[in-house]
Design a protein around this motif. Structure first.
Motif, PDB file in Angstrom:
ATOM      1  N   LEU A  71       1.182   0.221   4.858  1.00  0.00           N
ATOM      2  CA  LEU A  71       0.422   1.286   5.218  1.00  0.00           C
ATOM      3  C   LEU A  71       1.064   1.884   6.310  1.00  0.00           C
ATOM      4  O   LEU A  71       0.812   3.198   6.411  1.00  0.00           O
ATOM      5  CB  LEU A  71      -0.838   0.547   5.659  1.00  0.00           C
ATOM      6  CG  LEU A  71      -1.977   1.615   6.021  1.00  0.00           C
ATOM      7  CD1 LEU A  71      -2.486   2.070   4.847  1.00  0.00           C
ATOM      8  CD2 LEU A  71      -3.171   0.680   6.680  1.00  0.00           C
ATOM      9  N   ALA A  72       1.967   1.710   7.208  1.00  0.00           N
ATOM     10  CA  ALA A  72       2.499   2.043   8.448  1.00  0.00           C
ATOM     11  C   ALA A  72       3.592   3.011   7.674  1.00  0.00           C
ATOM     12  O   ALA A  72       3.790   4.157   8.096  1.00  0.00           O
ATOM     13  CB  ALA A  72       3.207   0.990   9.360  1.00  0.00           C
ATOM     14  N   ILE A  73       4.013   2.609   6.821  1.00  0.00           N
ATOM     15  CA  ILE A  73       5.332   3.650   6.005  1.00  0.00           C
ATOM     16  C   ILE A  73       4.494   4.743   5.520  1.00  0.00           C
ATOM     17  O   ILE A  73       5.048   5.928   5.856  1.00  0.00           O
ATOM     18  CB  ILE A  73       5.953   2.881   5.047  1.00  0.00           C
ATOM     19  CG1 ILE A  73       6.948   1.933   5.709  1.00  0.00           C
ATOM     20  CG2 ILE A  73       6.853   3.865   4.034  1.00  0.00           C
ATOM     21  CD1 ILE A  73       7.567   0.923   4.624  1.00  0.00           C
ATOM     22  N   LEU A  85       2.099  11.473   8.597  1.00  0.00           N
ATOM     23  CA  LEU A  85       1.893  12.340  10.031  1.00  0.00           C
ATOM     24  C   LEU A  85       2.988  13.168   9.813  1.00  0.00           C
ATOM     25  O   LEU A  85       2.959  14.390  10.646  1.00  0.00           O
ATOM     26  CB  LEU A  85       1.945  11.041  10.988  1.00  0.00           C
ATOM     27  CG  LEU A  85       0.787  10.485  11.200  1.00  0.00           C
ATOM     28  CD1 LEU A  85       1.076   9.215  12.348  1.00  0.00           C
ATOM     29  CD2 LEU A  85      -0.302  11.145  11.833  1.00  0.00           C
ATOM     30  N   LEU A  86       4.406  12.877   9.435  1.00  0.00           N
ATOM     31  CA  LEU A  86       5.465  13.673   9.543  1.00  0.00           C
ATOM     32  C   LEU A  86       5.252  14.864   8.899  1.00  0.00           C
ATOM     33  O   LEU A  86       5.566  16.031   9.319  1.00  0.00           O
ATOM     34  CB  LEU A  86       6.945  13.067   9.120  1.00  0.00           C
ATOM     35  CG  LEU A  86       7.223  11.805  10.312  1.00  0.00           C
ATOM     36  CD1 LEU A  86       8.363  11.263   9.720  1.00  0.00           C
ATOM     37  CD2 LEU A  86       7.557  12.381  11.619  1.00  0.00           C
ATOM     38  N   LEU A 133       0.211  -4.171   5.969  1.00  0.00           N
ATOM     39  CA  LEU A 133       0.366  -3.245   7.203  1.00  0.00           C
ATOM     40  C   LEU A 133       1.589  -2.509   7.340  1.00  0.00           C
ATOM     41  O   LEU A 133       1.323  -1.264   7.550  1.00  0.00           O
ATOM     42  CB  LEU A 133       0.292  -4.235   8.391  1.00  0.00           C
ATOM     43  CG  LEU A 133      -1.048  -4.858   8.994  1.00  0.00           C
ATOM     44  CD1 LEU A 133      -0.896  -5.670  10.226  1.00  0.00           C
ATOM     45  CD2 LEU A 133      -2.081  -3.796   9.077  1.00  0.00           C
ATOM     46  N   LEU A 134       2.559  -3.192   6.929  1.00  0.00           N
ATOM     47  CA  LEU A 134       3.722  -2.522   7.016  1.00  0.00           C
ATOM     48  C   LEU A 134       3.940  -1.259   6.037  1.00  0.00           C
ATOM     49  O   LEU A 134       4.188  -0.220   6.377  1.00  0.00           O
ATOM     50  CB  LEU A 134       4.928  -3.472   6.442  1.00  0.00           C
ATOM     51  CG  LEU A 134       6.517  -2.902   6.501  1.00  0.00           C
ATOM     52  CD1 LEU A 134       6.859  -2.840   7.855  1.00  0.00           C
ATOM     53  CD2 LEU A 134       7.309  -3.629   5.817  1.00  0.00           C
ATOM     54  N   LEU A 175      -6.009   8.339   2.769  1.00  0.00           N
ATOM     55  CA  LEU A 175      -6.650   7.049   2.613  1.00  0.00           C
ATOM     56  C   LEU A 175      -7.713   7.070   1.579  1.00  0.00           C
ATOM     57  O   LEU A 175      -7.609   6.233   0.433  1.00  0.00           O
ATOM     58  CB  LEU A 175      -7.103   6.513   3.842  1.00  0.00           C
ATOM     59  CG  LEU A 175      -6.335   5.921   4.705  1.00  0.00           C
ATOM     60  CD1 LEU A 175      -7.175   5.332   5.882  1.00  0.00           C
ATOM     61  CD2 LEU A 175      -5.449   5.061   4.022  1.00  0.00           C
ATOM     62  N   GLY A 176      -8.503   8.153   1.386  1.00  0.00           N
ATOM     63  CA  GLY A 176      -9.493   8.249   0.370  1.00  0.00           C
ATOM     64  C   GLY A 176      -8.934   8.177  -1.142  1.00  0.00           C
ATOM     65  O   GLY A 176      -9.457   7.409  -1.793  1.00  0.00           O
ATOM     66  N   LEU A 210       0.838  -1.233   0.077  1.00  0.00           N
ATOM     67  CA  LEU A 210      -0.061  -0.094  -0.030  1.00  0.00           C
ATOM     68  C   LEU A 210       0.911   1.282   0.054  1.00  0.00           C
ATOM     69  O   LEU A 210       0.274   2.311   0.310  1.00  0.00           O
ATOM     70  CB  LEU A 210      -1.080   0.173   1.219  1.00  0.00           C
ATOM     71  CG  LEU A 210      -1.862  -1.081   1.301  1.00  0.00           C
ATOM     72  CD1 LEU A 210      -2.792  -1.172   2.460  1.00  0.00           C
ATOM     73  CD2 LEU A 210      -2.857  -0.948   0.011  1.00  0.00           C
ATOM     74  N   THR A 258       2.471  17.453  10.656  1.00  0.00           N
ATOM     75  CA  THR A 258       2.914  17.724  11.946  1.00  0.00           C
ATOM     76  C   THR A 258       4.023  18.813  11.692  1.00  0.00           C
ATOM     77  O   THR A 258       4.665  19.212  12.915  1.00  0.00           O
ATOM     78  CB  THR A 258       3.079  16.899  12.901  1.00  0.00           C
ATOM     79  OG1 THR A 258       4.072  16.186  12.540  1.00  0.00           O
ATOM     80  CG2 THR A 258       1.569  16.212  13.370  1.00  0.00           C
ATOM     81  N   ASP A 259       4.459  18.890  10.727  1.00  0.00           N
ATOM     82  CA  ASP A 259       5.894  19.584  10.490  1.00  0.00           C
ATOM     83  C   ASP A 259       5.485  21.092  10.434  1.00  0.00           C
ATOM     84  O   ASP A 259       4.893  21.914   9.476  1.00  0.00           O
ATOM     85  CB  ASP A 259       6.311  19.319   8.863  1.00  0.00           C
ATOM     86  CG  ASP A 259       7.698  19.963   8.792  1.00  0.00           C
ATOM     87  OD1 ASP A 259       8.337  20.442   9.574  1.00  0.00           O
ATOM     88  OD2 ASP A 259       7.732  20.306   7.550  1.00  0.00           O
ATOM     89  N   LEU A 288      -5.949   6.839  -1.744  1.00  0.00           N
ATOM     90  CA  LEU A 288      -5.401   5.461  -1.801  1.00  0.00           C
ATOM     91  C   LEU A 288      -6.540   4.405  -2.374  1.00  0.00           C
ATOM     92  O   LEU A 288      -6.332   3.716  -3.123  1.00  0.00           O
ATOM     93  CB  LEU A 288      -4.835   4.970  -0.566  1.00  0.00           C
ATOM     94  CG  LEU A 288      -3.875   3.868  -0.553  1.00  0.00           C
ATOM     95  CD1 LEU A 288      -2.750   4.071  -1.456  1.00  0.00           C
ATOM     96  CD2 LEU A 288      -3.816   3.388   0.870  1.00  0.00           C
ATOM     97  N   TYR A 324       1.618   6.116   6.365  1.00  0.00           N
ATOM     98  CA  TYR A 324       1.078   6.808   7.368  1.00  0.00           C
ATOM     99  C   TYR A 324       2.011   7.758   8.230  1.00  0.00           C
ATOM    100  O   TYR A 324       1.942   8.805   8.472  1.00  0.00           O
ATOM    101  CB  TYR A 324       0.381   5.961   8.297  1.00  0.00           C
ATOM    102  CG  TYR A 324      -0.737   6.874   9.028  1.00  0.00           C
ATOM    103  CD1 TYR A 324      -1.767   7.392   8.585  1.00  0.00           C
ATOM    104  CD2 TYR A 324      -0.656   6.795  10.348  1.00  0.00           C
ATOM    105  CE1 TYR A 324      -2.741   8.274   9.252  1.00  0.00           C
ATOM    106  CE2 TYR A 324      -1.869   7.491  11.289  1.00  0.00           C
ATOM    107  CZ  TYR A 324      -2.589   8.213  10.521  1.00  0.00           C
ATOM    108  OH  TYR A 324      -3.473   9.058  11.264  1.00  0.00           O
ATOM    109  N   ILE A 325       3.250   6.977   8.365  1.00  0.00           N
ATOM    110  CA  ILE A 325       4.296   7.795   9.205  1.00  0.00           C
ATOM    111  C   ILE A 325       4.811   9.202   8.146  1.00  0.00           C
ATOM    112  O   ILE A 325       5.009  10.097   8.759  1.00  0.00           O
ATOM    113  CB  ILE A 325       5.522   7.002   9.047  1.00  0.00           C
ATOM    114  CG1 ILE A 325       5.354   5.885   9.988  1.00  0.00           C
ATOM    115  CG2 ILE A 325       6.842   7.686   9.486  1.00  0.00           C
ATOM    116  CD1 ILE A 325       6.839   5.021  10.342  1.00  0.00           C
TER     117      ILE A 325
END
Lengths: 238, 336, 292
Positions: free
Chosen positions: B118-120, B126-127, B115-116, B252-253, B59, B130-131, B255, B122-123
């Motif tokens: 998606l986590a990448i 987020l970064l 999962l992995l 996500l939308g 993903l 929040t920057d 994606l 999402y990181i």
């Protein structure tokens, strides 16, 4: 001769459109022990999986006491009384011995019946009573096989399908397992037994079939088998 | 190979039609919409190689896309490079990123890969959102490296405004079409290559293929890296066409929208991404109408779910099956 | 000292909520080999049903909790009957169900948006007041969360260990064919598991939204955290997931305190990536032998 309890009529079945069974017929009479022997990979396990509904047929039919059961869902076939005791490591590994036996009685609702069944199984297989609280994965190979048989017996049922009970066990343990099967026969149980070698046929079977490459190549009495040296040579590894 | 005999003429006709369309007075709005279609179809065609052909449920595709887009934007903004120079660099950086993701996924299977990755993604999201740490000030206005939610802008474009004046959108159209054409040729070549066959073997029977010496490791890494190149280019083109790139490309939308294109088109089918992207763009334009206000994502989500349940081979698979059935009914048409 | 108490209090609260949310996810993976991407929206559904029950229908809190759990259970069962039922025999189930539940999640999330709007709402399932441990103020709400979570976990553990349905769920997770051969109707078991997981997700949604706010996306971060916890424990390992949930709660509370909120989730995600690369089958997980 008694009416056949289980009838297989010319069944064809396999995986991914490749037939493993190529037209197999077989009768199991009520109260008898029928043995199917044959080399590995020639369809013995598939045969049992067809009867218990885990593999669907491409043609042919299976009858239990005269009623078609092929095409039914596996859990329904169990409730019709066909109890399949699968090969080797199939007990629920992370469950205790007693929980495994309780799973065997899944379809039995009355607690009193379950308790009585457990007592009977422990009488027949005292080793399991000693190990009742233990997790199945910590049992020895022979104990696991006993657990699988005990779990099958919990369900009651009308016919037992037993898949290679001697596979991978030490001779002394095989002796014990066959002792149990002989007891079951003496109690009048109907059993369809599958084995790779014919070694045990004469002591337990009423009838023997040879399965080779998905076809029955010989059927008869165990005593007749002894008169056929070429078959003995092939299947007894002599 | 018979596949090429069928696909090449179809491809040329489609390409010719797309090149000719603006000349026949395709309205400006549709030219922009079709440009977006080119960009998404490029991404989906490469994602299809990773997921459909190599069987890696990644993903991370939009994360790779974002790497390409942000690279182009930052080079334009901070280094004042021409975007034409930034374009290949974006592709190459995306390859590096893709290879790293691929390496991280190699020991995993199925859902764990999803999962992995998606986590990448999402990181990264987020970064960016929040920057807020200032890297420089414009007057009293604080500017952070990625500009957080707002995204980056004012890094220029591909220069079509100077070249074509009012008709600059035709330049964008052409560039996006060129990238899509290359990406599609590449994906067809991969599917039909020995590597594509090796992948099919790996997917259909992993145990057998491995025992015959097909190395999952090597091929997966290769496909991850190669497909990342065109995905990065697509990101770069996106950045140039819209003159702004923000974390919304990682939402996500979007994606889901692209995943739907792949699934509706037909996972693993070379024509699938094009069919799926075109159809989903049309559906999306319809759902954007006033009458469906607020139902766009509900509709997309349900379509995606329904297609997987009812038509797991996608439209391309459905068309193939239909063609085969018709051919059989026609009494063994030639070529079958 | 106060710092430590503060971290332990918020860590336990987080851990308790994560544990409740994670058990369901882990059960579903264990029994069906299914990653439920609709988990996040089930969390939101729980929160909104509790909100509607208390503020809209004027029901008392315990009843509202029940309503929320029933709604979650119904949604979970619906996922089985509308989608999973047709798919679980298929070889590509693992990937396909991921996509399907992903699609359903987006549709449902936008459905909630349509009905309740996007403004954050306050969860009325909450207690006022609190007490002090040394210099640290502990709200009663946190106590309520821990008590409800622990109670639910104890009930679940008993259910799985002692009941016929619980045994059938464990048996199906360990060996689907063998369970069938015992006469277990695995379709019904799957529906039960999804309903149970749905109600647990809804419950965790009520608790979660009571210390943050209620919005349609409220479940996404908790879902990712639940995945992280599952992966660290090894997917399908329910007991491991409980330990991992509390460890994760304490860890998150500590990061928030020392590094700031911004880095909590990225760091957790980085840990899961590292964990996956280091031990692909989970830190507490066992490698499963795949049959060829």
């Amino acid at each position: 001769m008694a009416e056949a309890l289980l009838e297989l009529e010319n069944i064809v079945a396999g995986y991914h459109n490749q037939p493993v069974l190529k037209g197999v017929s077989l009768d199991v009479a009520e109260g008898s022990v029928v043995m199917v022997i044959g080399p590995n990979g020639h369809g013995k396990t598939t045969l049992l999986r067809c009867v218990s509904g885990l593999v669907s047929l491409s043609s042919g039919g299976i009858r239990l006491a005269g009623t078609r059961i092929d095409g039914k869902r596996a859990d329904r076939i169990v409730s019709d009384g066909v109890i399949h005791i699968p090969q080797s490591d199939l007990p629920f590994q992370d469950m205790s011995v007693i929980d495994n036996l309780m799973m065997g009685a899944y379809l039995t609702r009355a607690r009193a019946d379950i308790r009585r069944n457990i007592e009977e199984v422990f009488d027949l297989l005292p080793r399991l009573a000693e190990r009742r609280g233990q997790t199945a994965s910590t049992l020895s190979g022979g104990e696991r096989r006993m657990l699988a048989i005990g779990r099958g017996l919990m369900a009651g049922g009308r016919i037992l399908l037993v898949d290679e009970p001697s596979l991978g066990l030490a001779p002394i343990v095989i002796e014990q397992i066959y002792g149990i099967l002989t007891d079951l026969k003496a109690n009048g149980r109907t059993i369809l037994l599958v084995e790779e070698s014919a070694a045990r046929a004469t002591e337990i079977a009423d009838r023997v079939h040879l399965l080779d490459d998905g076809r029955m190549i010989w059927s008869g009495m165990p005593a007749d088998l002894l008169k056929r040296p070429e078959i003995l040579e092939t299947y007894l590894g002599g | 190979m018979s596949g090429w005999k069928r696909d090449l003429p179809i491809g040329l006709v489609v390409l010719a039609a797309l090149i000719a369309a603006p000349a026949f007075g395709l309205p400006r709005f549709w030219i922009t919409t079709v440009t977006v279609f080119f960009i998404w179809a490029t991404v989906v065609s490469q994602w299809n190689l990773v997921f459909g052909v190599a069987g890696i449920f990644s993903l991370a595709q939009m994360a790779i896309f974002a790497i390409g887009g942000y690279t182009t934007a930052m080079m334009g903004l901070y280094l004042e490079w021409s975007l034409w120079l930034a374009l290949p660099v974006s592709g190459l950086l995306a390859v590096v990123f893709g290879a790293v993701v691929g390496l991280a996924c190699l020991r995993l299977t199925g859902a764990y890969v999803a999962l992995l990755t998606l986590a990448i993604a999402y990181i990264l999201f987020l970064l960016i959102v929040t920057d807020t740490d200032c890297v420089y000030y414009e007057g009293t206005v604080c500017r952070s490296l990625t500009e957080g939610w707002k995204g980056l802008g004012r890094y220029g474009d591909y220069g079509f405004r100077d070249l074509f004046g009012r008709d600059f959108h035709l330049g964008n159209y052409g560039l996006a079409l060129a990238v899509l054409t290359l990406a599609t040729l590449f994906s067809f070549a991969i599917v039909r290559s020995p590597m594509g066959l090796a992948f099919r073997a790996l997917r259909d029977n992993p145990g057998y293929a491995v025992s015959r010496g097909v190395s999952r490791f090597k091929y997966q890494l290769l496909v991850f890296a190669l497909s990342a190149f065109f995905t990065g280019l697509a990101g770069s083109v996106y950045a140039g066409v819209f003159s702004v790139i923000g974390p919304n490309v990682l939402q996500l939308g979007l994606l889901l929208f692209l995943l739907s294109m792949m699934v509706v088109g037909g996972v693993g089918r070379p024509w699938g991404p094009l069919i799926g992207a075109a159809l989903l763009m049309l559906v999306d334009e319809t759902l954007k109408e006033e009458a469906f206000a607020g139902y766009r994502n509900i509709g997309l989500g349900l379509i995606l779910a329904a297609v997987v349940v009812l038509l797991p081979q996608g439209l391309a698979g459905g068309i193939d099956n239909l063609a085969r059935r018709l051919a059989r009914r026609g009494g063994g048409a030639p070529g079958e | 000292m106060d710092t430590a108490v503060q971290i332990v209090v918020s860590g336990l609260t987080l851990g308790a909520m994560y544990a409740v949310g994670t058990i369901g996810l882990s059960l579903v993976w264990g029994a069906l080999r299914m990653l439920n991407m609709a988990h996040g929206v089930l969390i939101a559904i729980g929160g909104y049903f509790s909100y509607q029950a208390i503020d809209g229908w004027g029901l008392p809190m315990p009843v509202a909790l029940l309503v929320a759990m029933l709604a979650g259970a119904a949604m979970g069962a619906l996922i089985y009957f509308c989608a999973a039922r047709f798919m679980f025999r298929n070889e590509a189930f693992e990937n396909n169900i991921f996509i399907v539940t992903f699609g359903l999640a987006i549709a449902l999330e936008n459905g909630i948006l349509k009905v309740f709007g996007g403004y954050p709402l306050a969860q009325p399932f909450s207690l006022d007041g609190g007490f002090r441990i040394g210099g640290v103020y502990v709200p009663w709400q946190n106590v309520l969360i821990v008590v409800v979570s622990v109670a639910v976990m104890v009930v679940m553990a008993q259910f799985l260990a002692k009941t016929r349905m619980g045994r059938a769920i464990r048996a199906t997770a360990q060996n689907r064919d063998a369970a069938l051969l015992m006469g277990v109707p695995i379709g019904a078991v799957f529906a039960q598991v999804l309903a149970i997981a749905g109600s647990l997700a809804a419950l965790s949604g009520v608790l979660l939204s009571s210390i943050t706010t209620l919005s349609p996306q409220v479940g996404f971060d908790p879902m990712l955290k639940a995945f992280i916890i599952c992966v660290i424990a090894g997917l399908g390992n329910v007991i491991g997931a409980l330990y991992a949930a509390f460890a994760m709660g304490l860890f998150e509370a500590a990061i928030q305190f020392f590094l700031g909120v911004r880095f909590a989730l990225p760091l957790m995600l980085l840990i899961v990536i590292a964990a996956l690369i280091w031990r692909p089958y989970g830190v507490f997980g066992k490698k499963q032998v795949t049959r060829l």
